[in-house]
Write an enzyme that holds these catalytic residues in place. Structure first.
Site, mmCIF file in Angstrom:
data_model
loop_
_atom_site.group_PDB
_atom_site.id
_atom_site.type_symbol
_atom_site.label_atom_id
_atom_site.label_comp_id
_atom_site.label_asym_id
_atom_site.label_seq_id
_atom_site.Cartn_x
_atom_site.Cartn_y
_atom_site.Cartn_z
ATOM 1 N N ARG A 98 0.795 58.416 -43.750
ATOM 2 C CA ARG A 98 1.043 57.698 -42.506
ATOM 3 C C ARG A 98 1.903 58.501 -41.539
ATOM 4 N NH1 ARG A 98 -1.536 55.957 -39.329
ATOM 5 N NH2 ARG A 98 -2.629 54.923 -41.030
ATOM 6 N N LYS A 133 9.566 62.592 -19.265
ATOM 7 C CA LYS A 133 9.181 61.220 -19.613
ATOM 8 C C LYS A 133 8.500 61.228 -20.978
ATOM 9 C CE LYS A 133 8.743 60.006 -14.743
ATOM 10 N NZ LYS A 133 7.816 59.641 -13.641
ATOM 11 N N LYS A 165 17.464 65.650 -7.264
ATOM 12 C CA LYS A 165 16.521 64.577 -6.975
ATOM 13 C C LYS A 165 17.072 63.645 -5.897
ATOM 14 C CE LYS A 165 14.194 62.944 -10.517
ATOM 15 N NZ LYS A 165 12.831 63.500 -10.275
ATOM 16 N N GLU A 195 13.908 67.943 -4.838
ATOM 17 C CA GLU A 195 12.867 66.945 -4.596
ATOM 18 C C GLU A 195 12.919 66.490 -3.141
ATOM 19 O OE1 GLU A 195 12.149 63.471 -7.408
ATOM 20 O OE2 GLU A 195 13.075 62.451 -5.706
ATOM 21 N N ASP A 216 7.362 65.004 -3.399
ATOM 22 C CA ASP A 216 7.275 63.799 -4.218
ATOM 23 C C ASP A 216 6.585 62.661 -3.490
ATOM 24 O OD1 ASP A 216 7.917 62.384 -6.659
ATOM 25 O OD2 ASP A 216 9.364 61.249 -5.481
#
Length: 284
Positions: A98, A133, A165, A195, A216
């Site tokens: 598994r 992510k 960012k 960004e 972006d």
């Protein structure tokens, strides 16, 4: 794949699943039986992690287990084909099944989805890259799978580069000031990326000499304008709103990189099964 880092991760997964022992397997088998089984693709897929991950799981669990016929990373596999054969003590095969399956189903899913994106932009200069992510605890493996699918890696962690960012800019006050502070503090070997979501911000980056500019959530006409404005003065990354329907048009604007969070946060696991392939017999 760095086995020094990998082995601790895999041992943790085995501990989680085995805990105090496999009641079912240990009740049925004495520990003296030997046999073999295969991992078989039940759908077309791009292989990832058979030798580097699944075989490693079995090796860590029991050094008597032998893996063979392993599909190479990045190999295109048809439904029904064997991905890996494992032979040895029956108990150990069943106990490792598994964990090994969970991992390769996930990794092959990421590699398969990545290959679809890479093929969608063929003929354009844009490279497909991943993001941070990722599934907690699986980043090393998931980013490896992206490479197996033909993609490239963005930052592995926050320590790999400066990426200013929108919230950094909002909290600091301006791109220019954020870039000034980053240059004053970051090592000279670290690249700075910023960004942007407007052409005015792109112009501010150019005035600061930013080497990598992220565009972006810009639509295709704005992306074309931004690429023309930058005119080769910085590496260009497109991000946001990227899916398999839009990625080709984004690539055709002339950007250098397209980052796709879906590669790791939304890739469906591939359908792979373990089929018993050899008669169980006692150890000689």
């Amino acid at each position: 794949m760095n086995t020094f880092l990998l082995d601790d991760i895999l041992r943790g997964f085995l501990r989680e699943d085995l805990e105090h022992g496999d009641i079912t397997t240990e009740s049925i088998f004495s520990g003296h039986e030997f046999g073999s089984a295969v991992f078989r693709a039940r759908q077309p897929l791009i292989a990832a992690g058979l030798e580097t991950v699944a075989a490693r799981v079995f090796h860590l669990l029991d050094g008597q287990l032998v893996c063979a016929e392993m599909a190479a990373d990045g190999q295109r596999v048809a439904a029904g084909e064997v991905l890996l054969r494992v032979s040895g003590p029956v108990r150990s095969i069943l106990q490792g099944e598994r964990v090994a399956l969970n991992l390769v189903q996930r990794l092959c899913g990421i590699a398969t989805l990545t290959r679809q994106y890479v093929e969608a932009v063929q003929g354009c200069k844009a490279a497909i890259v991943d993001t941070r992510k990722t599934t907690p605890g699986l980043r090393l493996l998931e980013k490896y799978a992206v490479r197996c699918g033909g993609g490239r890696n963005h930052r592995y962690s926050l320590s790999d580069g400066v990426l200013i960012k929108d919230n950094h800019i909002a909290a600091c006050g301006s791109i220019s000031e954020a870039v000034r502070r980053a240059r004053a503090a970051a090592p000279h070997t670290i690249t700075i990326e910023v960004e942007t979501d407007t052409l005015a911000q792109v112009e501010e980056c150019l005035a600061c000499g930013v080497p990598v500019i992220m565009l972006d959530n810009m639509d295709v006409p704005m992306l074309r304008q931004a690429v023309a404005l930058i005119a080769g003065r910085a590496l260009i990354e497109a991000s946001g709103g990227v899916n398999q329907r839009t990625v080709r048009a984004i690539a055709e604007t002339g950007v250098d990189l397209i980052s796709v969070g879906a590669l790791t946060h939304s890739a469906p696991a591939c359908d792979i099964g373990l089929d018993w392939s050899g008669a169980v017999h006692p150890a000689c």
